[in-house]
Design an enzyme around this catalytic site. Structure first.
Site, PDB file in Angstrom:
ATOM      1  N   GLY A 224       0.825  -1.202   0.000  1.00  0.00           N
ATOM      2  CA  GLY A 224       0.000   0.000   0.000  1.00  0.00           C
ATOM      3  C   GLY A 224       0.861   1.254   0.000  1.00  0.00           C
ATOM      4  O   GLY A 224       1.778   1.400  -0.824  1.00  0.00           O
ATOM      5  N   ALA A 251      -9.301  -2.636  -7.293  1.00  0.00           N
ATOM      6  CA  ALA A 251      -8.489  -2.909  -8.490  1.00  0.00           C
ATOM      7  C   ALA A 251      -7.115  -2.226  -8.477  1.00  0.00           C
ATOM      8  O   ALA A 251      -6.416  -2.260  -9.487  1.00  0.00           O
ATOM      9  CB  ALA A 251      -9.228  -2.558  -9.780  1.00  0.00           C
ATOM     10  N   ALA A 252      -6.710  -1.640  -7.348  1.00  0.00           N
ATOM     11  CA  ALA A 252      -5.358  -1.068  -7.284  1.00  0.00           C
ATOM     12  C   ALA A 252      -4.325  -2.183  -7.481  1.00  0.00           C
ATOM     13  O   ALA A 252      -3.383  -2.053  -8.269  1.00  0.00           O
ATOM     14  CB  ALA A 252      -5.138  -0.372  -5.951  1.00  0.00           C
ATOM     15  N   GLY A 253      -4.523  -3.288  -6.761  1.00  0.00           N
ATOM     16  CA  GLY A 253      -3.599  -4.420  -6.896  1.00  0.00           C
ATOM     17  C   GLY A 253      -3.646  -5.017  -8.292  1.00  0.00           C
ATOM     18  O   GLY A 253      -2.613  -5.432  -8.840  1.00  0.00           O
ATOM     19  N   ASP A 254      -4.821  -5.058  -8.884  1.00  0.00           N
ATOM     20  CA  ASP A 254      -4.956  -5.602 -10.252  1.00  0.00           C
ATOM     21  C   ASP A 254      -4.200  -4.734 -11.251  1.00  0.00           C
ATOM     22  O   ASP A 254      -3.549  -5.239 -12.174  1.00  0.00           O
ATOM     23  CB  ASP A 254      -6.434  -5.674 -10.658  1.00  0.00           C
ATOM     24  CG  ASP A 254      -7.227  -6.583  -9.743  1.00  0.00           C
ATOM     25  OD1 ASP A 254      -6.631  -7.503  -9.152  1.00  0.00           O
ATOM     26  OD2 ASP A 254      -8.452  -6.367  -9.611  1.00  0.00           O
TER      27      ASP A 254
HETATM   28  O1  RIB Z   1      -9.697  -6.735  -7.250  1.00  0.00           O
HETATM   29  C1  RIB Z   1     -10.907  -6.057  -7.454  1.00  0.00           C
HETATM   30  C2  RIB Z   1     -11.910  -6.984  -8.050  1.00  0.00           C
HETATM   31  O2  RIB Z   1     -12.208  -8.009  -7.116  1.00  0.00           O
HETATM   32  C3  RIB Z   1     -13.249  -6.361  -8.372  1.00  0.00           C
HETATM   33  O3  RIB Z   1     -13.303  -5.804  -9.652  1.00  0.00           O
HETATM   34  C4  RIB Z   1     -14.219  -7.500  -8.149  1.00  0.00           C
HETATM   35  O4  RIB Z   1     -14.851  -7.932  -9.303  1.00  0.00           O
HETATM   36  C5  RIB Z   1     -13.410  -8.606  -7.494  1.00  0.00           C
HETATM   37  O5  RIB Z   1     -13.085  -9.569  -8.394  1.00  0.00           O
END
Ligand code: RIB
Length: 314
Positions: A224, A251-254
């Site tokens: 973070g 979705a920050a981690g994504d």
């Molecule tokens: O990491 C965020 C995601 O987690 C969201 O978009 C939700 O769909 C879950 O999968």
């Protein structure tokens, strides 16, 4: 060069709330929205918007309106969706509460994502053609292991072990760690994996990093506001976070993972600590931009935005 992302895709149903509700409590939302989500699809969008490398998404939606909308959104981002199957189940849904300080609580109803428990021949061929294969744990574990098995010898298998609940089970963690080239986790996930491998999850962070770094070729731990730690063998790099004003951390981690994977597309299967730290720095910049905006896929920045932030910060 191609990045193949194998994972989940959800319709995110978001309620804005003053704070995350306590167990048993009912809160009135201050607003609501729907948008593209799912850890896998979010990461594919981040990889595609990072530019420079085509992104392929492999997963499943249902034969319903949400499925069509999510598929179309990925196509608009230039993502190859020829490996996105249609399953006889409803499209995955994520029920998300986002508080005024940007924190979230998420419940995922897997639906069609549960059908990604194996890969078809066409999906395996897409994975085999990729230079980086990126997966998460929002699809069944056999689907994740099938992706690792299908990758080409030169390709890195990057696993974002989120959500990590399943890895607290001992055999599962060991099986997963055995196939990973680059493991990306937050501190909570790191400790779940440590527990799953019989280690002491209460270790100091440094000791926890050392314990898992000894079991995988490369490890990235996101922290973070404290940035990220990159561990390759005995090498360690600290990647600082970029200052940001958190509106929505969903979705920050994504975003971090998708950008990192795109940046590793020509690094081969065993990126060294400096290459991985460079990729993590770009991921951290992209994540800082994403948290300053609401939503999941809609919050993911473009390559130009990331380059701008990297430049002003250097
Ligand atoms: O990491 C965020 C995601 O987690 C969201 O978009 C939700 O769909 C879950 O999968």
């Amino acid at each position: 060069m191609t990045v193949a992302v194998v994972g989940s895709v959800n319709m995110d149903v978001v309620a804005r709330v003053a704070r995350i509700p306590r167990p048993g409590e009912t809160l009135l939302a201050t607003g609501s929205s729907r948008g593209g989500g799912g850890k896998g699809a979010n990461q594919a969008v981040a990889a595609a918007r990072a530019g420079g490398v085509p992104a392929v998404f492999i997963g499943a939606v249902g034969a319903d309106g949400d499925g069509s909308a999510l598929r179309e959104a990925l196509i608009r981002d230039g993502i190859d969706v020829s490996g996105l199957a249609t399953a006889p189940l409803p499209t995955g849904v994520a029920l998300i509460s986002v508080s005024d300080d940007g924190e979230n609580a998420i419940v995922v109803v897997s639906g069609a994502n549960a059908a990604v428990d194996r890969l078809g021949d066409d999906q395996r061929a897409l994975v085999a053609a990729a230079d980086v294969v990126l997966a998460q744990l929002e699809i069944p574990l056999p689907g994740v292991l099938a992706a690792a098995e299908a990758r080409a010898d030169h390709a890195a298998f990057v696993l974002n072990a989120a959500p990590s609940g399943a890895l607290a089970a001992r055999d599962t963690a060991a099986r997963v760690l055995a196939v990973v080239d680059v493991l990306v986790v937050n501190e909570h996930e790191l400790r779940d994996i440590l527990r799953g491998t019989g280690g002491d999850a209460g270790h100091e962070l440094e000791a926890a990093v050392d314990a898992i770094a000894a079991r995988v070729p490369a490890l990235v731990v996101t922290l973070g506001a404290a940035g990220a730690v990159v561990a390759v063998g005995r090498e360690r790099r600290h990647v600082p976070a970029f200052p940001t004003q958190a509106v929505d951390t969903t979705a920050a981690g994504d975003t971090f993972c998708g950008v990192l994977a795109a940046r590793l597309s020509d690094a081969g299967r065993r990126p060294d600590a400096d290459v991985l730290a460079d990729a993590a720095r770009a991921g951290a910049a992209a994540a800082a931009l994403a948290v300053a905006r609401p939503g999941a896929q809609e919050a993911v920045p473009t390559a130009d935005e990331v380059a701008g932030l990297l430049e002003t910060a250097s």
